[in-house]
Design a protein around this motif. Sequence first.
Motif, PDB file in Angstrom:
ATOM      1  N   ALA A 141      -0.058  -0.397   0.325  1.00  0.00           N
ATOM      2  CA  ALA A 141       0.427   0.607   1.273  1.00  0.00           C
ATOM      3  C   ALA A 141      -0.134   0.271   2.657  1.00  0.00           C
ATOM      4  O   ALA A 141      -1.195  -0.334   2.775  1.00  0.00           O
ATOM      5  CB  ALA A 141      -0.041   1.980   0.830  1.00  0.00           C
ATOM      6  N   THR A 191      -2.664   5.300   1.664  1.00  0.00           N
ATOM      7  CA  THR A 191      -3.030   5.857   0.356  1.00  0.00           C
ATOM      8  C   THR A 191      -3.944   7.080   0.513  1.00  0.00           C
ATOM      9  O   THR A 191      -3.781   8.077  -0.198  1.00  0.00           O
ATOM     10  CB  THR A 191      -3.669   4.776  -0.544  1.00  0.00           C
ATOM     11  OG1 THR A 191      -2.760   3.681  -0.625  1.00  0.00           O
ATOM     12  CG2 THR A 191      -3.938   5.292  -1.945  1.00  0.00           C
ATOM     13  N   GLU A 225       3.140   2.258  -1.472  1.00  0.00           N
ATOM     14  CA  GLU A 225       3.511   0.862  -1.721  1.00  0.00           C
ATOM     15  C   GLU A 225       5.028   0.695  -1.667  1.00  0.00           C
ATOM     16  O   GLU A 225       5.531  -0.326  -1.200  1.00  0.00           O
ATOM     17  CB  GLU A 225       2.986   0.410  -3.096  1.00  0.00           C
ATOM     18  CG  GLU A 225       1.584  -0.188  -3.090  1.00  0.00           C
ATOM     19  CD  GLU A 225       0.477   0.780  -2.775  1.00  0.00           C
ATOM     20  OE1 GLU A 225       0.717   2.008  -2.785  1.00  0.00           O
ATOM     21  OE2 GLU A 225      -0.652   0.327  -2.478  1.00  0.00           O
TER      22      GLU A 225
HETATM   23  N1  ASP Z   1      -3.039   1.182  -1.675  1.00  0.00           N
HETATM   24  C1  ASP Z   1      -3.980   1.274  -2.754  1.00  0.00           C
HETATM   25  C2  ASP Z   1      -5.336   1.691  -2.210  1.00  0.00           C
HETATM   26  O1  ASP Z   1      -5.493   1.776  -1.000  1.00  0.00           O
HETATM   27  C3  ASP Z   1      -4.091   0.021  -3.538  1.00  0.00           C
HETATM   28  C4  ASP Z   1      -4.674  -1.163  -2.791  1.00  0.00           C
HETATM   29  O2  ASP Z   1      -4.706  -1.160  -1.574  1.00  0.00           O
HETATM   30  O3  ASP Z   1      -5.100  -2.116  -3.435  1.00  0.00           O
HETATM   31  O4  ASP Z   1      -6.220   1.949  -2.975  1.00  0.00           O
END
Ligand code: ASP
Length: 412
Positions: A38, A43, A116
């Motif tokens: 994302a 997130t 995402e």
């Molecule tokens: N977007 C999710 C997070 O920030 C997964 C990732 O970035 O790996 O936890």
Amino acid sequence: MQIFKFGGASVKDASGVKNLAEIVSSFGSKKVVVVVSAMGKTTNKLEELVKQAHEGKDYSQTLKELKAYHHEIARDLLGQLPERYIEFEKSLEQALKELNGCEPMLAYDRIVPHGELMSTSIVAAYLDQHVSCTWFDARTVIRTDQYFTEANVDWVVTEKQIITSLKPVAEETVVVTQGFIGSDVEGNSTTLGREGSDYTGAILAYCLNADGFTVWKDVPGILNADPRILEGTEQYEKLSYREVTEMTYYGAQVIHPKTLKPIAQKSIPLIVRSFLDKGKQGTTIATENTTKMIPCFVFKGNQLLVTAQVKDHSFMDEKKLGLILQVLDLLNIKINLMQNSALTFSFCIDNKEFKSKRIKELLNRDFMLSFESPLNLATIKNYTPDSFNKLPWNRTVIMEQKTANNYQVLYR
Ligand code: ASP
Ligand code: MG
């Protein structure tokens, strides 16, 4: 085939996405699967949003900010919003309205994957202007159980699905897909735990028998300490899977801890390198035995020390230790440091209120418990006599441990 993973920081604005496109295009070869997180801190924002919506609070402002952020990036890159992006925005809004009475973890997994889904819609639309690329829904191949928010991968189904539906596409064009998300047997969206996109990259690398897996980050590679905490950090050129696995065990935030196992099983080289300084090689993690490693420093804040003392003047024997460990296993708690004496057993864990509450409930009957927090834990892996001087603060040592290779100190 190569797997590339781009985290939130690498696509936090339009210039980040342009840079991603430059990197992917420069590889020329068609066989690249690009796993994207994302955008920026989306997130966290979605976590806030799901909390507000679930508690029946007004979430309109949070939603507005989230949309405006993506709109600005999309307009800057494409002059308009991609069709697919608009669809996901609609499905997010719909899902938010339907959270009433939904179990909290399930609610989380209905909402948070949109980060995402939205980011990859924008990235794929832009990248397609430079190289022929296909947007792919990771949920159609990554099958998990229903342990929402921390779902476990069903490897047999996942591998089969990746080979039958993702592989043929990846043979033809660049693929852009989402990290961090999957789906259960009923088709519900699931998530693999925060920062889980690295793990997605590893799953794809494993199932596609990739030649390499590159994690593009805002640091030049793997360093021997967090540069925000320690001065004069050094970068590793090469590391073994085992070293990195151990580093993550002690809390180094270099890569998602689950990433190493699938990659190591197939001896796929894992490269951590900078998306900012593209000329630099970064750190390569592979099987080969590296020469003696320079000391690696890992710091963990907000630690809780729990001391359990026997009540009846008997010893802290194996049976009692077993009882305590069973409770920790039940609560899914990882011990970061432990020590026993005739009458006590002390262990240090990440300080989470709901977990310490449960420890009290389950162990109060048999033990006198005391708690101390917040404490800090420092680990020096492969210490040298000099390395201790690098621990620069005035500290009160609470507990200390030294083995042939590692030194750990819990301090106030
Ligand atoms: N977007 C999710 C997070 O920030 C997964 C990732 O970035 O790996 O936890
Ligand atoms: Mg992220």
